[in-house]
Scaffold this motif. Structure first.
Motif, PDB file in Angstrom:
ATOM      1  N   ASN A 592       0.854  -1.187   0.000  1.00  0.00           N
ATOM      2  CA  ASN A 592       0.000   0.000   0.000  1.00  0.00           C
ATOM      3  C   ASN A 592       0.892   1.240   0.000  1.00  0.00           C
ATOM      4  O   ASN A 592       1.549   1.557   0.988  1.00  0.00           O
ATOM      5  CB  ASN A 592      -0.902  -0.017   1.243  1.00  0.00           C
ATOM      6  N   ALA A 593       0.907   1.952  -1.120  1.00  0.00           N
ATOM      7  CA  ALA A 593       1.844   3.068  -1.270  1.00  0.00           C
ATOM      8  C   ALA A 593       1.533   4.227  -0.325  1.00  0.00           C
ATOM      9  O   ALA A 593       2.446   4.926   0.117  1.00  0.00           O
ATOM     10  CB  ALA A 593       1.830   3.550  -2.722  1.00  0.00           C
ATOM     11  N   TRP A 594       0.253   4.438  -0.011  1.00  0.00           N
ATOM     12  CA  TRP A 594      -0.050   5.520   0.956  1.00  0.00           C
ATOM     13  C   TRP A 594       0.631   5.235   2.283  1.00  0.00           C
ATOM     14  O   TRP A 594       1.157   6.145   2.926  1.00  0.00           O
ATOM     15  CB  TRP A 594      -1.565   5.624   1.201  1.00  0.00           C
ATOM     16  N   LEU A 595       0.584   3.977   2.708  1.00  0.00           N
ATOM     17  CA  LEU A 595       1.152   3.644   4.012  1.00  0.00           C
ATOM     18  C   LEU A 595       2.678   3.618   3.962  1.00  0.00           C
ATOM     19  O   LEU A 595       3.339   4.031   4.908  1.00  0.00           O
ATOM     20  CB  LEU A 595       0.593   2.306   4.501  1.00  0.00           C
ATOM     21  N   GLN A 596       3.224   3.136   2.851  1.00  0.00           N
ATOM     22  CA  GLN A 596       4.686   3.131   2.747  1.00  0.00           C
ATOM     23  C   GLN A 596       5.240   4.550   2.806  1.00  0.00           C
ATOM     24  O   GLN A 596       6.313   4.783   3.339  1.00  0.00           O
ATOM     25  CB  GLN A 596       5.119   2.465   1.432  1.00  0.00           C
ATOM     26  N   GLU A 597       4.497   5.492   2.245  1.00  0.00           N
ATOM     27  CA  GLU A 597       5.022   6.864   2.185  1.00  0.00           C
ATOM     28  C   GLU A 597       4.650   7.694   3.417  1.00  0.00           C
ATOM     29  O   GLU A 597       5.041   8.838   3.551  1.00  0.00           O
ATOM     30  CB  GLU A 597       4.516   7.556   0.914  1.00  0.00           C
ATOM     31  N   LEU A 598       3.891   7.093   4.300  1.00  0.00           N
ATOM     32  CA  LEU A 598       3.496   7.803   5.519  1.00  0.00           C
ATOM     33  C   LEU A 598       4.666   7.776   6.502  1.00  0.00           C
ATOM     34  O   LEU A 598       5.120   6.707   6.895  1.00  0.00           O
ATOM     35  CB  LEU A 598       2.285   7.088   6.130  1.00  0.00           C
ATOM     36  N   PRO A 599       5.164   8.933   6.916  1.00  0.00           N
ATOM     37  CA  PRO A 599       6.316   8.900   7.828  1.00  0.00           C
ATOM     38  C   PRO A 599       5.962   8.212   9.145  1.00  0.00           C
ATOM     39  O   PRO A 599       4.857   8.397   9.667  1.00  0.00           O
ATOM     40  CB  PRO A 599       6.616  10.387   8.065  1.00  0.00           C
ATOM     41  N   ASP A 600       6.900   7.433   9.655  1.00  0.00           N
ATOM     42  CA  ASP A 600       6.695   6.824  10.967  1.00  0.00           C
ATOM     43  C   ASP A 600       6.466   7.946  11.990  1.00  0.00           C
ATOM     44  O   ASP A 600       7.147   8.975  11.940  1.00  0.00           O
ATOM     45  CB  ASP A 600       7.936   6.011  11.348  1.00  0.00           C
ATOM     46  N   PRO A 601       5.505   7.770  12.919  1.00  0.00           N
ATOM     47  CA  PRO A 601       5.215   8.868  13.852  1.00  0.00           C
ATOM     48  C   PRO A 601       6.438   9.376  14.603  1.00  0.00           C
ATOM     49  O   PRO A 601       6.547  10.561  14.880  1.00  0.00           O
ATOM     50  CB  PRO A 601       4.205   8.244  14.822  1.00  0.00           C
ATOM     51  N   ILE A 602       7.358   8.488  14.930  1.00  0.00           N
ATOM     52  CA  ILE A 602       8.508   8.910  15.731  1.00  0.00           C
ATOM     53  C   ILE A 602       9.749   9.135  14.871  1.00  0.00           C
ATOM     54  O   ILE A 602      10.366  10.189  14.923  1.00  0.00           O
ATOM     55  CB  ILE A 602       8.842   7.854  16.818  1.00  0.00           C
ATOM     56  N   THR A 603      10.119   8.145  14.063  1.00  0.00           N
ATOM     57  CA  THR A 603      11.380   8.273  13.320  1.00  0.00           C
ATOM     58  C   THR A 603      11.225   9.148  12.091  1.00  0.00           C
ATOM     59  O   THR A 603      12.211   9.664  11.575  1.00  0.00           O
ATOM     60  CB  THR A 603      11.885   6.891  12.850  1.00  0.00           C
ATOM     61  N   ARG A 604      10.020   9.289  11.584  1.00  0.00           N
ATOM     62  CA  ARG A 604       9.693  10.014  10.352  1.00  0.00           C
ATOM     63  C   ARG A 604      10.297   9.345   9.118  1.00  0.00           C
ATOM     64  O   ARG A 604      10.406   9.962   8.054  1.00  0.00           O
ATOM     65  CB  ARG A 604      10.130  11.493  10.403  1.00  0.00           C
ATOM     66  N   VAL A 605      10.707   8.100   9.244  1.00  0.00           N
ATOM     67  CA  VAL A 605      11.261   7.364   8.107  1.00  0.00           C
ATOM     68  C   VAL A 605      10.108   6.867   7.234  1.00  0.00           C
ATOM     69  O   VAL A 605       9.083   6.409   7.744  1.00  0.00           O
ATOM     70  CB  VAL A 605      12.125   6.173   8.592  1.00  0.00           C
ATOM     71  N   THR A 606      10.265   6.968   5.927  1.00  0.00           N
ATOM     72  CA  THR A 606       9.290   6.430   4.983  1.00  0.00           C
ATOM     73  C   THR A 606       9.945   5.306   4.184  1.00  0.00           C
ATOM     74  O   THR A 606      11.167   5.218   4.106  1.00  0.00           O
ATOM     75  CB  THR A 606       8.834   7.498   3.979  1.00  0.00           C
ATOM     76  N   TRP A 607       9.150   4.464   3.593  1.00  0.00           N
ATOM     77  CA  TRP A 607       9.613   3.445   2.657  1.00  0.00           C
ATOM     78  C   TRP A 607      10.731   2.570   3.232  1.00  0.00           C
ATOM     79  O   TRP A 607      11.585   2.120   2.478  1.00  0.00           O
ATOM     80  CB  TRP A 607      10.103   4.099   1.356  1.00  0.00           C
ATOM     81  N   ASP A 608      10.744   2.345   4.505  1.00  0.00           N
ATOM     82  CA  ASP A 608      11.809   1.514   5.082  1.00  0.00           C
ATOM     83  C   ASP A 608      11.497   1.212   6.529  1.00  0.00           C
ATOM     84  O   ASP A 608      10.764   1.956   7.168  1.00  0.00           O
ATOM     85  CB  ASP A 608      13.144   2.273   5.074  1.00  0.00           C
ATOM     86  N   ASN A 609      12.113   0.151   7.022  1.00  0.00           N
ATOM     87  CA  ASN A 609      12.284   0.014   8.459  1.00  0.00           C
ATOM     88  C   ASN A 609      13.773   0.124   8.726  1.00  0.00           C
ATOM     89  O   ASN A 609      14.585   0.241   7.797  1.00  0.00           O
ATOM     90  CB  ASN A 609      11.715  -1.309   8.979  1.00  0.00           C
ATOM     91  N   ALA A 610      14.149   0.127   9.970  1.00  0.00           N
ATOM     92  CA  ALA A 610      15.564   0.249  10.312  1.00  0.00           C
ATOM     93  C   ALA A 610      15.750  -0.266  11.723  1.00  0.00           C
ATOM     94  O   ALA A 610      14.771  -0.442  12.462  1.00  0.00           O
ATOM     95  CB  ALA A 610      16.000   1.716  10.206  1.00  0.00           C
ATOM     96  N   ALA A 611      17.010  -0.508  12.090  1.00  0.00           N
ATOM     97  CA  ALA A 611      17.327  -0.882  13.473  1.00  0.00           C
ATOM     98  C   ALA A 611      17.386   0.399  14.289  1.00  0.00           C
ATOM     99  O   ALA A 611      18.288   1.214  14.095  1.00  0.00           O
ATOM    100  CB  ALA A 611      18.666  -1.616  13.511  1.00  0.00           C
ATOM    101  N   LEU A 612      16.396   0.601  15.150  1.00  0.00           N
ATOM    102  CA  LEU A 612      16.289   1.849  15.898  1.00  0.00           C
ATOM    103  C   LEU A 612      17.153   1.760  17.144  1.00  0.00           C
ATOM    104  O   LEU A 612      16.993   0.846  17.959  1.00  0.00           O
ATOM    105  CB  LEU A 612      14.826   2.105  16.279  1.00  0.00           C
ATOM    106  N   VAL A 613      18.047   2.707  17.282  1.00  0.00           N
ATOM    107  CA  VAL A 613      19.008   2.626  18.382  1.00  0.00           C
ATOM    108  C   VAL A 613      19.198   4.027  18.959  1.00  0.00           C
ATOM    109  O   VAL A 613      19.177   5.024  18.228  1.00  0.00           O
ATOM    110  CB  VAL A 613      20.336   1.992  17.863  1.00  0.00           C
TER     111      VAL A 613
END
Ligand code: SF4
Ligand code: SF4
Length: 998
Positions: A592-613
């Motif tokens: 779902n492209a709308w959701l992929q492009e929605l910035p994460d509420p905290i990290t504000r990262v789009t189109w990815d996950n990441a190891a949050l540290v």
């Protein structure tokens, strides 16, 4: 009101905090990425991939539609007006709990999803994933035909082919009483599926039913069994809670009842009613709930049981009747955690009868049991919490269940495996090797929206009808039943779990509607009568179907074992915790492209996950932001980009699930990193890992510094700019409500050419309450769906070209290790002295007589002077014709009341002018005034916390006028005298008087 040392109190990123050259360059470059121009050939390919996922679609759709369906009516059917929107109630189920929806449909074409105000779990609001379901409905990558796979070959089949296989096969299974049959189902609360399952067990007694849900709430259920010896679930009532303690949970965004809980939570955050709740949250990785907390403790998930034990001991010390075994802390914590536990216990004890403790699904059963025990001791039952029998409570846990299935597959005991939804080959515990075991069944069938990772391991993939195109039913968290009614005929055919199970059990079925219609749902023991059925369809809820509260009391023998298990140490090493992703959840929404492009509420990262540290742990591990790292747990290893995020607990790495898909569809494939290989049945929530930096860099498309309001730059140019986020403590505000206004001291300079005279009957304006906003992003998706806003893809987002008309800025305050968080949704401020209007050479942006800052798209020549002159950075330029390759089926999601913009124009929030005009027209036709609150923009409509209020400023009694005059009201960048029509209400915090910051 700059902060100390010339720095501002709130900051959006570590780069801003350090005022790095990179940050300065980003805010000073008006149009970042321009030099990497649009001639990039990869860019075009990316758009094809994201937006026109299948050109072949066009041919297929032209075959699909029966011709008569596109012929105009010779005479208009009664009750139907072409082009007029109608709304129908339906429901969406996620992980076994449902929210009620209202779907707006034009000429039989669903275009917009909103919450159903009559539904107890929605109250009119809808989450980002629920709203984005309309894009999923029209996803051209959804399966259209059954697929048969055999001997390494695959072939598309007709439905007749599938039925020709399934009918005799299912007959044979019935003849053998289901011997060798295993059914694996995702979590479902459907009363009809439960009824059919009973029938199936009778018809096929040797068949076995298994369940798997990667983000289940099994520990909560197990905790209830420990505490009460009974399978109950808790239904919190935050409207009555004055002190709330969240132990690694995300009540406001991750709970199945999150929309209602957010509404209740925010209702007592405004400081208007003489009371304000206080939230304590302890968690390893910042969540929406943690961000809203008055006291947030960043703590490893493995240390939360010990913290819970310290709170219990603290409560005992304050005279709360805690069982003897729990009156001593299980083990020592660091001073910060001890202070947090002491403050939480003191406040809980004072608020006895109005306090609540909630544990999150990541926490083990003993923490849930302890929460139940303490809630009983605090008198929460009947006040802030009620227990209801879990409708599916007798089952084993999902991990046990899927482990059992894997064992039988391994032993060759499964002849036929029927998989109803889900994606177990992708998301089941990695140690089970389920993906490889599926092939051990002689026949395997997977019902799914997409031909996904699990489908590709099965002999048959059967397309599933979308919930917006099929009949069903489901229960909300409190048990309320909704009928899921279809809004459109199935675009590609498709079956539902109800139909497959009914077919398997040999029931004679005309349609799924009949199956649902025949299910007793209101507790009376018989199906709804005609009037009740019609009311259920109309209202979206079955009256009287909520589960009644049950009386439970803690077993005397429960406390001892719980206390013993709380003392188990967290162990050494870096803890990787698995997180539900705010956008793609467990991976199911990856395409779902709308959701992929929605910035994460905290990290504000789009189109990815990441190891949050966290910053300190990153420094200790020698890992940079954006560096690829290898995470190893035993023999399992993954590589993933690191993302340094303030507020992640020391020694913790957060791993959002749901990325790295290989068969999600063209949008989701290859996006982000698959972290499921580290998730094993023994440790489905957290695992110890070794971390090794790989030295390679990876680009994370984070929007956190995009469109930053350059307050520092303005100050350098001689303006004195107040804080963008205005905050106050509740106690101070209560003492002196006018202090905010006095301190803001918003000047109103004289106008050089006199005040603007408006001729319109209305003057539209908005307020956004920062005390209520929890940063959930629902408004951003609502605006996207309502206003035909395109997605642009990761590469364009990385260049700062995301198109969202409303962005939710996330600010930190305080130390990078334990910051406070505030959210500020920012859209066009519709300034009275709009700086964009005075610089447009072609008058493409002009003021309306009702005070709207309007865009005339066909005048715009794309100079972008307006954007350059907008201090709020809310204008978005169409660098590409983002919709050029949109397929016919995707175009069905467009709102016909809103222009689809072409390349080369500037666009931005219109205050949903189409909604304003439609209400005005209706009022004019009916010769009545427009009532206050009749016009609700999409963002305000969906907001779970009712943070956004819109209305007529010309009416001094309207709600928005009153809020514009509120003591907490302030204008963003008021010093510039642009006189924005939006005003913000200052954020209130309610820290504990006795506690130091944890
Ligand atoms: Fe969520 Fe937007 Fe409402 Fe804030 S304003 S709570 S981000 S919907
Ligand atoms: Fe978007 Fe309408 Fe809200 Fe403006 S008022 S941000 S256009 S939803």
């Amino acid at each position: 009101m700059s902060g100390e040392n010339g720095k501002r109190a709130h900051w959006r990123s570590l780069d801003e905090l350090a005022d790095t050259p990179e940050f300065r360059e980003l805010v000073s470059a008006e149009f970042p990425g321009l030099e990497e121009d649009i001639a990039d050939p990869a860019t075009r390919r990316e758009f094809v991939k994201i937006l026109g996922a299948s050109l072949g679609m066009v041919g297929l759709t032209s075959c699909r539609w029966p011709k008569e369906m596109i012929l105009p009516f010779a005479s208009q059917p009664a009750g139907r007006a072409p082009g007029v929107a109608v709304q129908y109630a339906t429901a969406m189920e996620l992980c076994g709990a449902t929210v009620g929806l209202l779907v707006t449909s034009y000429d039989g074409r669903p275009v917009k999803i909103e919450g159903n105000p009559l539904h107890p779990a929605s109250l009119g609001a809808a989450s980002a994933p629920a709203q984005a379901a309309v894009l999923e409905l029209y996803d051209p990558a959804r399966s259209r035909q059954p697929v048969r796979r055999e001997g390494g070959k695959e072939a598309r089949q007709s439905w007749e082919d599938f039925d020709a296989f399934a009918t005799p096969h299912f007959n044979g299974l019935r003849a053998s009483r289901g011997r060798g049959l295993a059914i694996l189902s995702e979590a479902s609360s459907s009363p009809t599926l439960a009824r059919l399952r009973v029938g199936l067990v009778e018809a096929l007694p040797e068949a076995r039913w298994y369940g798997w849900e990667p983000l289940s709430r099994d520990n909560e259920l197990e905790g209830a069994r420990l505490a009460f010896g009974r399978s109950v679930r808790g239904v919190p009532d935050l409207s009555r809670a004055r002190v709330i303690v969240s132990l690694d949970g995300d009540l406001l965004a991750g709970h199945p009842d999150a929309l209602r809980l957010a509404r209740e939570f925010a209702a007592t955050r405004r400081g208007d009613g003489g009371e304000m709740n206080r939230l304590f949250a302890a968690e390893p990785v910042p969540s929406v709930t943690g961000a809203a907390a008055d006291h947030r403790l960043a703590l490893a998930a493995g240390s939360i049981p010990a913290l819970a034990s310290s709170i219990a001991a603290g409560l005992a010390a304050h005279g709360v009747a805690v069982p003897e075994a729990l009156r001593k802390p299980a083990r020592a914590l660091d001073a910060r955690a001890e202070r947090f536990a002491a403050a939480a216990a003191a406040d809980l004890a004072v608020a006895r009868g109005r306090s609540l403790i909630v544990a999150g699904p990541r926490q083990p059963a003993e923490v849930h049991a302890l929460a139940w025990i303490l809630n009983e001791a605090l008198g929460a039952f009947g006040a802030t919490l009620r227990a209801v029998d879990d409708p599916d409570g007798d089952r084993e846990s999902h991990v046990q269940s899927v482990t059992g299935l894997a064992g039988r597959l391994r032993a060759g005991e499964v002849e036929t495996l029927l998989i109803l939804g889900g994606n177990a080959a992708y998301d089941a515990p990695a140690d089970l090797g389920l993906a490889d075991l599926i092939g051990r069944a002689r026949v395997s069938i997977h019902l799914s929206l997409h031909d996904n990772e699990t489908s590709r391991r099965c002999a048959w993939h059967v397309p599933r009808a979308h919930f917006l195109e099929s009949w069903g039913d489901a229960r909300a968290w409190d048990g309320t039943v909704s009928v899921q009614q279809p809004l459109i005929e199935a675009l590609y055919g498709g079956r539902t779990p109800l139909e497959l199970v009914a077919a398997l059990s040999g029931a004679r079925v005309e349609s799924a509607r009949d199956l649902v219609r025949a299910t007793p749902t209101d507790g009376s023991g018989s199906p709804l009568g005609e009037a009740g059925w019609r009311r259920a369809l109309h209202d979206g809820v079955v009256e009287g179907s909520g589960l009644p509260p049950v009386r439970v009391s803690v077993r005397a023998e429960a406390a001892g074992p719980v206390a013993a298990r709380l003392g188990v140490g967290a162990g050494r090493g870096t803890e990787a915790v698995f997180l539900a992703d705010a956008s793609v959840h467990d991976g199911r929404f990856a395409n779902n492209a709308w959701l992929q492009e929605l910035p994460d509420p905290i990290t504000r990262v789009t189109w990815d996950n990441a190891a949050l540290v966290g910053p300190a742990t990153a420094a200790e591990l020698g890992v940079r932001h954006g560096e690829m790292v290898a995470l190893t747990a035993g023999e399992r290893s993954i590589e993933i980009a690191a993302c340094v995020v303030p507020g992640v607990a020391e020694g913790v790495i957060g791993l959002p699930l749901g990325y790295g898909r290989r068969a999600a569809g063209p949008v989701g494939d290859g996006v982000g990193f698959d972290v499921y290989p580290l998730r094993v049945s023994e440790a489905p929530h957290a695992v110890k890992v070794d971390v090794r930096g790989l030295g390679r860099s990876y680009v994370l498309a984070s929007t956190q510094d995009h469109h930053a309001i350059d307050a520092i730059g303005m100050e350098e140019r001689g303006r004195r700019i107040g804080e963008l986020i205005v905050e106050a403590e509740w106690a101070e505000y209560r003492r002196d409500p006018d202090a905010i206004r006095r301190e803001r001291h918003e000047p109103k300079p004289l106008a050089l050419f006199g005040e603007l005279e408006y001729g319109g009957d209305h003057q539209w304006g908005m307020t956004i309450d920062l005390s209520a906003c929890i940063g959930c992003n629902a408004c951003a998706v609502a605006c996207q769906a309502e206003n035909n806003i395109p997605v642009v893809g990761k590469k364009q987002v990385a260049r700062g070209r995301e198109m969202h008309w409303i962005r939710v800025d996330r600010y930190f305050k305080g130390s990078p290790e334990a910051p406070a968080v505030a959210f500020q949704p920012v859209a066009c401020q519709h300034c009275e002295n709009a700086p964009c209007e005075s610089v447009c050479p072609v008058a493409a942006t002009v003021h309306s007589s009702e005070g709207l800052n309007s865009m005339v798209y066909n005048r715009c020549v794309g100079t972008r002077y307006c954007s350059n002159n907008c201090p709020y950075k809310v204008r978005r330029f169409n660098y590409f014709n983002y919709f050029k390759r949109t397929s016919q089926v995707e175009k069905m999601a467009f709102n016909p009341d809103v222009t689809v913009r072409a390349r080369g124009v500037m666009e931005k929030c219109t205050f949903c002018v189409q909604r304003i005009e439609s209400v005005k027209i209706a009022a004019k036709n009916e010769r009545r005034p427009i009532a206050d609150g009749a016009i609700v923009p999409a963002c305000a409509q969906t907001c779970p916390t009712e943070a956004i209020v819109f209305g007529d400023l010309r009416d001094p009694s309207s709600r928005v006028s009153q809020l514009h005059r509120h003591p907490r009201a302030y204008s963003l960048l008021a010093e510039l005298n642009v006189q924005p029509r939006n005003r913000y209400l200052a954020k209130l915090r309610n820290p504990s008087s006795g506690a130091e910051e944890a």
